[in-house]
Design an enzyme around this catalytic site. Structure first.
Site, PDB file in Angstrom:
ATOM      1  N   HIS A 164       0.792  -1.140   0.123  1.00 29.00           N
ATOM      2  CA  HIS A 164       0.150  -0.042  -0.047  1.00 29.00           C
ATOM      3  C   HIS A 164       0.897   1.313   0.030  1.00 29.00           C
ATOM      4  O   HIS A 164       1.819   1.392   0.675  1.00 29.00           O
ATOM      5  CB  HIS A 164      -1.044   0.192   1.373  1.00 29.00           C
ATOM      6  CG  HIS A 164      -0.172  -0.026   2.489  1.00 29.00           C
ATOM      7  ND1 HIS A 164       0.258   1.203   3.243  1.00 29.00           N
ATOM      8  CD2 HIS A 164       0.304  -0.887   3.269  1.00 29.00           C
ATOM      9  CE1 HIS A 164       0.846   0.730   4.341  1.00 29.00           C
ATOM     10  NE2 HIS A 164       0.860  -0.290   4.346  1.00 29.00           N
ATOM     11  N   HIS A 170      12.516  -0.004 -12.990  1.00 28.89           N
ATOM     12  CA  HIS A 170      12.155  -1.487 -13.198  1.00 28.89           C
ATOM     13  C   HIS A 170      12.074  -2.166 -11.936  1.00 28.89           C
ATOM     14  O   HIS A 170      13.377  -2.207 -11.306  1.00 28.89           O
ATOM     15  CB  HIS A 170      13.367  -2.102 -14.472  1.00 28.89           C
ATOM     16  CG  HIS A 170      13.163  -3.643 -14.664  1.00 28.89           C
ATOM     17  ND1 HIS A 170      13.877  -4.059 -15.336  1.00 28.89           N
ATOM     18  CD2 HIS A 170      12.462  -4.403 -14.088  1.00 28.89           C
ATOM     19  CE1 HIS A 170      13.653  -5.184 -15.597  1.00 28.89           C
ATOM     20  NE2 HIS A 170      12.599  -5.743 -14.571  1.00 28.89           N
TER      21      HIS A 170
END
Length: 200
Positions: A123, A132
């Protein structure tokens, strides 16, 4: 759609595009020795008109260079149907999310990112452009990842950490403190072993 980049990462992206129901017209790749990949034609210059594109290049700096050229590209986003994605996720153009990924509530992901196989993003994380996140990376809640950073396979980042721009986090590293811009970090716990220029 077209895929810009016809190497190994491009093969994976093609299969995700197929899974998502896209019709791949061709790869675009500047290497003249490449003619076909996965039964798709490779062309060496982009068509001179607007096309749908996903940049299928694994290298973060090269992806940014392609974007900065200002070609006639309309960038798409690919979300694999076997990823588990919060309905409150915000994700921008040109990003690809691969199979097995889990992304939880209130995460924000920027443009032209790669969220690779089985990565977990909890979250309230913020992932900036051209990042990446490698396979099996685990980001706890409220982690910030700056532009262009590469987090290596199997790395773990505890909650509330800030990782700067254009960093390299080594495979399997455990990040328990903030990481400055341009740093390369390895080990458990993660330690900075070098820094580099942010010039792209």
């Amino acid at each position: 759609m077209y895929l810009y980049g016809a190497s190994g990462h491009g093969k994976v992206v093609a299969e995700i595009a197929e899974e998502c129901g896209y019709n791949i017209e061709a790869y675009i790749d500047e290497n003249p020795s490449k003619e076909r990949v996965l039964n798709y034609t490779v062309i060496h210059e982009a068509p001179p008109y607007d096309i749908e594109v996903l940049i299928s290049i694994g290298n973060n700096r090269l992806r940014k260079r392609v974007v900065n050229r200002g070609e006639h590209f309309n960038y798409i986003t690919l979300l694999h149907p076997k990823a588990i994605l919060s309905k409150r996720l915000k994700i921008e153009e040109g990003t690809i999310v691969m199979p097995g990924v889990t992304i939880n509530a209130a995460v924000k992901i920027g443009k032209h990112c790669i969220i690779n196989t089985n990565a977990s993003i909890d979250h309230d994380c913020i992932i900036e452009d051209f990042v990446h996140i490698s396979p099996n990376v685990a980001l706890a809640g409220n982690v910030y990842v700056g532009e262009g950073t590469h987090i290596g396979i199997g790395a773990s980042v505890i909650q509330g950490i800030e990782i700067g721009k254009w960093c390299t986090i080594g495979a399997g590293a455990v990040i328990i403190s903030d990481v400055p811009d341009g740093a390369t970090v390895v080990g458990n716990p993660g330690k900075v072993i070098k820094s580099r220029s942010l010039n792209i």
